[in-house]
Design a protein around this motif. Structure first.
Motif, short mmCIF file in Angstrom:
data_model
loop_
_atom_site.label_atom_id
_atom_site.label_comp_id
_atom_site.label_asym_id
_atom_site.label_seq_id
_atom_site.Cartn_x
_atom_site.Cartn_y
_atom_site.Cartn_z
N ALA A 178 57.39 85.89 6.09
CA ALA A 178 56.43 86.20 4.71
C ALA A 178 57.15 87.56 4.09
O ALA A 178 56.61 88.18 3.30
N SER A 179 58.18 88.20 4.68
CA SER A 179 58.89 89.36 4.43
C SER A 179 60.43 89.45 4.76
O SER A 179 60.72 88.56 5.50
N LYS A 180 60.90 90.44 3.95
CA LYS A 180 62.31 90.33 4.24
C LYS A 180 62.54 90.98 5.69
O LYS A 180 63.60 90.28 6.23
N ASP A 181 61.90 91.74 5.99
CA ASP A 181 62.03 92.39 7.69
C ASP A 181 61.92 91.25 8.37
O ASP A 181 62.67 90.82 9.54
N ALA A 182 60.83 90.35 7.97
CA ALA A 182 60.55 89.23 9.26
C ALA A 182 61.74 88.12 9.06
O ALA A 182 62.07 87.37 10.07
N ALA A 183 62.21 87.74 7.71
CA ALA A 183 63.22 86.85 7.48
C ALA A 183 64.65 87.22 8.23
O ALA A 183 65.40 86.53 8.67
N ASN A 184 64.59 88.78 8.40
CA ASN A 184 65.98 89.10 9.29
C ASN A 184 65.76 88.68 10.67
O ASN A 184 66.65 88.72 11.37
N TYR A 185 64.28 88.50 11.15
CA TYR A 185 63.97 88.27 12.55
C TYR A 185 64.39 86.78 12.62
O TYR A 185 64.94 86.38 13.78
N THR A 186 63.95 85.89 11.65
CA THR A 186 64.11 84.47 11.83
C THR A 186 63.95 83.82 10.62
O THR A 186 63.42 84.37 9.70
N SER A 187 64.98 83.03 10.28
CA SER A 187 65.01 81.87 9.15
C SER A 187 65.56 80.63 9.51
O SER A 187 66.11 80.49 10.32
N SER A 188 65.70 79.94 8.74
CA SER A 188 66.17 78.33 8.96
C SER A 188 67.49 77.98 8.48
O SER A 188 67.90 78.35 7.39
N ASN A 189 68.45 77.28 9.46
CA ASN A 189 69.73 76.78 8.70
C ASN A 189 69.89 75.50 8.99
O ASN A 189 70.92 74.83 8.86
N ILE A 190 68.79 74.77 9.17
CA ILE A 190 68.97 73.29 9.59
C ILE A 190 69.35 72.65 8.14
O ILE A 190 70.16 71.56 8.51
N PHE A 191 69.18 72.94 7.12
CA PHE A 191 69.77 72.24 5.93
C PHE A 191 71.18 72.31 5.80
O PHE A 191 71.79 71.50 5.22
N THR A 192 72.00 73.28 6.65
CA THR A 192 73.46 73.38 6.51
C THR A 192 74.18 72.33 7.45
O THR A 192 75.08 71.73 7.07
N TYR A 193 72.96 71.72 8.15
CA TYR A 193 73.63 70.41 9.27
C TYR A 193 73.49 69.19 8.32
O TYR A 193 74.04 68.11 8.81
N MET A 194 72.73 69.08 7.38
CA MET A 194 71.98 67.69 6.84
C MET A 194 73.03 67.44 5.58
O MET A 194 72.49 66.50 4.67
N TYR A 195 73.63 68.44 5.11
CA TYR A 195 74.36 68.21 3.63
C TYR A 195 76.02 68.11 3.93
O TYR A 195 76.42 68.77 4.69
N PRO A 196 76.47 67.22 3.01
CA PRO A 196 78.07 67.44 3.01
C PRO A 196 78.43 68.47 2.15
O PRO A 196 77.56 69.14 1.35
N ASN A 197 79.49 68.84 2.04
CA ASN A 197 80.29 69.84 1.33
C ASN A 197 80.78 69.32 0.03
O ASN A 197 82.04 69.23 0.32
N PRO A 198 80.46 69.40 -1.27
CA PRO A 198 80.87 68.86 -2.24
C PRO A 198 82.04 69.45 -2.62
O PRO A 198 83.12 68.87 -3.39
N TYR A 199 82.47 70.81 -2.15
CA TYR A 199 83.72 71.46 -2.29
C TYR A 199 84.93 70.92 -1.57
O TYR A 199 86.12 71.38 -2.00
N LYS A 200 84.75 69.95 -0.78
CA LYS A 200 85.73 69.21 -0.20
C LYS A 200 86.57 68.28 -1.28
O LYS A 200 87.67 68.14 -1.19
#
Length: 646
Positions: free
Chosen positions: A284-306
């Motif tokens: 809920a804050s920038k400081d907390a986001a530096n502690y933890t946030s999600s990268n799950i979406f990066t595994y579930m998307y293709p890269n159209p820039y290919k």
């Protein structure tokens, strides 16, 4: 939530200074806080820490997702890659495989914290009695949840209800399934009785009465797969009773369900989603986001820039989709084929199949025209686009704003350019529920997308008429149902796949300073699952007609048109296969599938349908994940305890 995060960070800081050893000391804090637990402040701080791994570890990284959804019929690796083959295909899965090793430790570490809270409740010298009762109930609910993970994935592990302050057990013995499930049922039943309908201190991230009841139904269903009974009554019957009570009395329990599938995944509804029974709450804050946030979406998307000759924006600077450079977890053909897209809106609300570019006119970082892409003869020839489309323009799909005042840091919320409006006038931009949910089917005259993955099998002539790259999804698979490994047409189209967008968030507060990470809440359980459990239990009890009634609630709300329900979506009775298929449509990617297949003893039949590579490797031992290598190295009876056959 801010107070929760601050307390969590305090306990985490303490954890860095203390070590741990033994089964009942899998607590990052290495102990239970000593005299601090005698005060309400210290005790409640430890109770808050019991929530830490939900978002801090389990639901914000790929590790648990790979364990919970990998190795099932629903997800494969893109291009049939060997990356993650241990969990996706049961190839080389061992006790030190990172994904399964981490889950074991993460769950046990917080069980110790829950034990300390529950055992220490009577010794708290100050604090309100009602508050102590509620927080103790929260700890029981969480303890049962963490044990449910361990029992589901690792089998009859050790039941321990004492905190590490009472000594380490370096020769642990396995408990029976009966003992483990009896304790989980007891914890959840007591928690449901003592928790309130509204969360403690108004913090929606905390568990409530509906959480305990939802998890109780889930635990009964999972235990039913082990053949368990309670006082001579099947666990399937108990699962049906709890689920049906929660459905019938959902308003009294503070539970709810959206009437439109689009609202489940609407960005405006991510925070405190009313359908969620149990939430892993994002920072809920920038400081907390530096502690933890999600990268799950990066595994579930293709890269159209290919396909960079037609798609401009590199993944390193893609504010619309994020830095989607992991590109690993792709839906199986079996899962894709389960969706009757002309009638079921869950297809386009859960999968991104059209990929466009972003402009930043609102942010003042560029012009609308700067993102235009003109089709050349070379591009058209390469991608099978008709010569009549040479010279046509592909325009930006979305436009991003800039907000530097949000507590989470700089934000770039987006709106959509109206189809056919090429004015670049930001006053014409449209707010949409989910910017990643694109219209099915994509119209032939669409000019805001560069790449489209078509669920319908289009002919070469039909694809050629479209002024964008069109890829038939079926063509991404080989004859066995595996993703093809290389180009067969001189393009990189084979590297694309439909993207599960359930963990892609686009709202003011979702962004971090890293385009590879986003903030957002994850529903650990939502009300739709209760309907599925009710249907599942009734079907297993021989009541197919009753099961269909519960499935039909979900199927009806997913209808694209009102007439679709009676003509295409309504079930008169439900088989076990109908239940398994509806779980897939509704909960795909939601950390559920492996557990479901286990309790139905369905890996052999379902893997043959959706994951042929895993089917070739699957053995009976794979009904359990391997016991943690780190744990086995810390106990004195590792050989006796066993590895689950690994």
């Amino acid at each position: 939530m801010k107070k929760i995060k601050l307390q969590v960070c305090a306990w985490l800081s303490a954890s860095l200074m203390l070590g741990s050893c033994g089964l009942d000391e899998y607590n990052p804090a290495g102990g239970t806080g000593g005299d601090k637990l005698a005060t309400f402040e210290g005790w409640s701080g430890m109770e808050t820490y019991c929530y830490e791994p939900l978002y801090g570890q389990l639901f914000s990284s790929f590790d648990f997702l790979a364990v919970a959804e990998g190795g099932t019929d629903l997800f494969l690796t893109s291009n049939n890659r060997t990356w993650g083959q241990q969990v996706f295909y049961y190839e080389g899965l061992t006790t030190n495989t990172n994904y399964t090793n981490k889950l074991f430790k993460q769950a046990y570490s917080q069980i110790n914290s829950c034990n300390a809270v529950i055992e220490g409740a009577d010794d708290v010298a100050d604090g309100n009695a009602d508050n102590i009762k509620v927080l103790t109930a929260e700890a029981k609910c969480l303890r049962a949840y963490y044990y449910s993970l361990l029992v589901t994935y690792y089998g009859n592990i050790t039941l321990n209800l004492k905190p590490s302050s009472e000594g380490s057990n370096l020769s642990p013995q396995r408990s029976t399934y009966e003992a483990l499930y009896t304790q989980m049922v007891k914890d959840l039943t007591e928690a449901a009785a003592d928790l309130n309908v509204t969360p403690y201190n108004g913090d929606y991230a905390r568990v409530t009465k509906k959480t305990a009841l939802g998890l109780l139904a889930r635990v009964y269903a999972q235990g039913a797969g082990e053949g368990l009974t309670e006082n001579g009554v099947s666990y399937w019957k108990r699962a049906a009773e709890v689920a049906e009570d929660l459905i019938t009395n959902q308003a009294a329990y503070g539970a709810d369900m959206y009437t439109d599938v689009a609202d489940v995944w609407a960005n405006a509804n991510n925070k405190n989603n009313k359908e969620s029974l149990f939430i892993a709450a994002g920072p809920a804050s920038k400081d907390a986001a530096n502690y933890t946030s999600s990268n799950i979406f990066t595994y579930m998307y293709p890269n159209p820039y290919k396909l960079s000759d037609i798609y401009k924006t590199a993944d390193k600077s893609n504010y619309l989709y994020g830095r989607i450079n992991n590109n690993i977890m792709a839906p199986s053909k079996y899962l894709i084929d389960l969706f009757d897209a002309p009638h079921d809106t869950r297809w386009d609300n859960c999968f991104t199949t059209a990929f466009g570019e972003e402009s930043m006119v609102q942010a003042g970082w560029g012009t609308y025209a700067s993102m235009n892409r003109t089709l050349t003869a070379e591009i058209c020839q390469k991608y099978g686009i008709a010569d009549s489309n040479v010279g046509k323009t592909i325009y930006a799909y979305a436009d991003l704003a800039y907000n530097s005042t949000n507590a989470n840091g700089n934000q770039y919320p987006a709106k959509v350019w109206p189809k056919g409006d090429h004015s670049g006038n930001v006053a014409n931009l449209i707010e949409v529920k989910n910017i990643y949910a694109t219209e099915y089917p994509l119209p032939e005259d669409e000019d805001r997308f560069s790449i489209y993955l078509s669920k319908d099998k289009l002919t070469a002539e039909e694809k050629a008429r479209r002024a964008y790259v069109t890829i038939n999804i079926d063509d991404l698979f080989d004859s066995e149902g595996k993703y093809i490994e290389n180009s067969t047409d001189g393009t990189n189209c084979y590297q694309m796949f439909p993207a599960l967008n359930k963990f892609s968030w686009m709202y003011d507060g979702a962004f971090t300073s890293n385009l590879q990470r986003r903030n957002g809440d994850v529903a650990i359980m939502r009300m739709a699952e209760v309907y599925l459990i009710a249907a599942e239990a009734e079907q297993q009890l021989g009541n197919g007609t009753k099961a269909a009634e519960y499935l039909n609630v979900l199927r009806k709300r997913a209808c694209r048109h009102a007439s679709d329900y009676e003509n295409y979506m309504k079930l008169d009775t439900a088989s076990e296969q109908d239940v398994l298929d509806e779980y897939a449509r509704e909960l795909c990617g939601e950390f559920n599938r492996w557990a479901l297949l286990k309790r139905h003893h369905a890996f052999e039949t379902q893997l043959a349908k959706g994951n042929p590579r895993a089917a070739a490797s699957f053995e009976s031992k794979h009904y359990l994940r391997p016991i943690s290598y780190d744990f086995l190295n810390q106990i004195s009876n590792a050989d006796e305890y066993g590895t689950n056959g690994y």
